[in-house]
Design a protein around this motif. Sequence first.
Motif, PDB file in Angstrom:
ATOM      1  N   ILE A 159       3.923  -1.436  -4.806  1.00 54.62           N
ATOM      2  CA  ILE A 159       2.831  -1.209  -5.765  1.00 54.62           C
ATOM      3  C   ILE A 159       3.332  -1.184  -7.201  1.00 54.62           C
ATOM      4  CG2 ILE A 159       1.160   0.517  -6.563  1.00 54.62           C
ATOM      5  CD1 ILE A 159       0.521   1.077  -3.639  1.00 54.62           C
TER       6      ILE A 159
ATOM      7  N   VAL B 153      -2.490  -1.432  -9.063  1.00 57.69           N
ATOM      8  CA  VAL B 153      -3.140  -2.472  -8.266  1.00 57.69           C
ATOM      9  C   VAL B 153      -4.422  -3.008  -8.896  1.00 57.69           C
ATOM     10  CG1 VAL B 153      -2.153  -1.569  -6.131  1.00 57.69           C
ATOM     11  CG2 VAL B 153      -4.443  -0.866  -6.816  1.00 57.69           C
TER      12      VAL B 153
ATOM     13  N   TYR C 265      -3.897  -5.598   0.448  1.00 55.96           N
ATOM     14  CA  TYR C 265      -3.791  -4.234  -0.083  1.00 55.96           C
ATOM     15  C   TYR C 265      -4.451  -3.268   0.891  1.00 55.96           C
ATOM     16  CZ  TYR C 265      -4.408  -0.217  -3.179  1.00 55.96           C
ATOM     17  OH  TYR C 265      -4.380   1.042  -3.724  1.00 55.96           O
TER      18      TYR C 265
ATOM     19  N   LYS D 249      -0.701   1.003   6.810  1.00 56.19           N
ATOM     20  CA  LYS D 249      -0.315  -0.410   6.718  1.00 56.19           C
ATOM     21  C   LYS D 249       0.712  -0.793   7.769  1.00 56.19           C
ATOM     22  CE  LYS D 249       3.051  -0.026   3.027  1.00 56.19           C
ATOM     23  NZ  LYS D 249       3.003   1.419   3.141  1.00 56.19           N
TER      24      LYS D 249
ATOM     25  N   PHE E 163      -5.611  -9.597  -5.066  1.00 55.94           N
ATOM     26  CA  PHE E 163      -5.320  -9.547  -3.633  1.00 55.94           C
ATOM     27  C   PHE E 163      -6.222 -10.512  -2.885  1.00 55.94           C
ATOM     28  CE2 PHE E 163      -3.754  -5.452  -5.089  1.00 55.94           C
ATOM     29  CZ  PHE E 163      -2.541  -5.380  -4.442  1.00 55.94           C
TER      30      PHE E 163
ATOM     31  N   TYR F  79      -5.626   0.564   1.573  1.00 51.70           N
ATOM     32  CA  TYR F  79      -5.993   1.747   0.795  1.00 51.70           C
ATOM     33  C   TYR F  79      -6.912   2.650   1.615  1.00 51.70           C
ATOM     34  CZ  TYR F  79     -10.602  -0.313   0.125  1.00 51.70           C
ATOM     35  OH  TYR F  79     -11.845  -0.841   0.346  1.00 51.70           O
TER      36      TYR F  79
ATOM     37  N   LYS G  68      -8.465  -6.789   0.784  1.00 41.91           N
ATOM     38  CA  LYS G  68      -8.277  -5.344   0.640  1.00 41.91           C
ATOM     39  C   LYS G  68      -8.846  -4.690   1.889  1.00 41.91           C
ATOM     40  CE  LYS G  68      -8.441  -5.211  -4.392  1.00 41.91           C
ATOM     41  NZ  LYS G  68      -9.084  -4.617  -5.573  1.00 41.91           N
TER      42      LYS G  68
ATOM     43  N   GLY H  52       0.820  -1.205   0.000  1.00 43.65           N
ATOM     44  CA  GLY H  52       0.000   0.000   0.000  1.00 43.65           C
ATOM     45  C   GLY H  52       0.853   1.253   0.000  1.00 43.65           C
TER      46      GLY H  52
END
Length: 190
Positions: A91, A158, A117, A17, A163, A119, A166, A11
């Motif tokens: 990424i 991405v 991931y 993260k 993934f 976000y 997320k 991320g």
Amino acid sequence: MKGPLLIIGIGLAGTGKSIILKEVASKFVNLFYIDKDDIHNSFILDKNLEKRENKEFYDKFIRLQGYKAMFEIAKQNLIIGKNVILDGYLIDKLNTSWFEQLLKNLEDTPHQKKFIYFYCDKDLIFDRLKKRNYWRDKNKLKDKNSFFKYYEKDSKHVQDFNFDLKLDTSKNINDVTNEFIKVVEKWMNY
């Protein structure tokens, strides 16, 4: 379980993260945490590179070697049965042959691999980066338009990656962390 668990956290800076991954790692005895920044900074002897003023050299040598070191440290821990969390940006490396080679180097080591991931809203990331005021974020924060271009460019990488999870970190970080801990418990068969 088919071998130990490898969690690869991906991320943008400012998504939370590292905060979440460190907290998750602290909740499990058999979970080894590896941070991209710690690895990369250990390669830097020249203080000008620490500030990434020589971006070309940093990107070509330190950044790529740092990622390779992260994955090799992860592999050695997987071999001895440790579960591993990798905390990195990565990424712009997704869906590249370079990244595929890093993953291929792990194939002879039995493990479960999970890609996460992190976000959140670009305005929230911008505000978080401003608030934390790290030297490494200064180039991203020259102005909001430059930051949004950086955000949009990286968000495109991405879109085509598969993934396993997320995590929207726009919500309360503690709530997101607790949700993720429950997922990790299931993955680790707790």
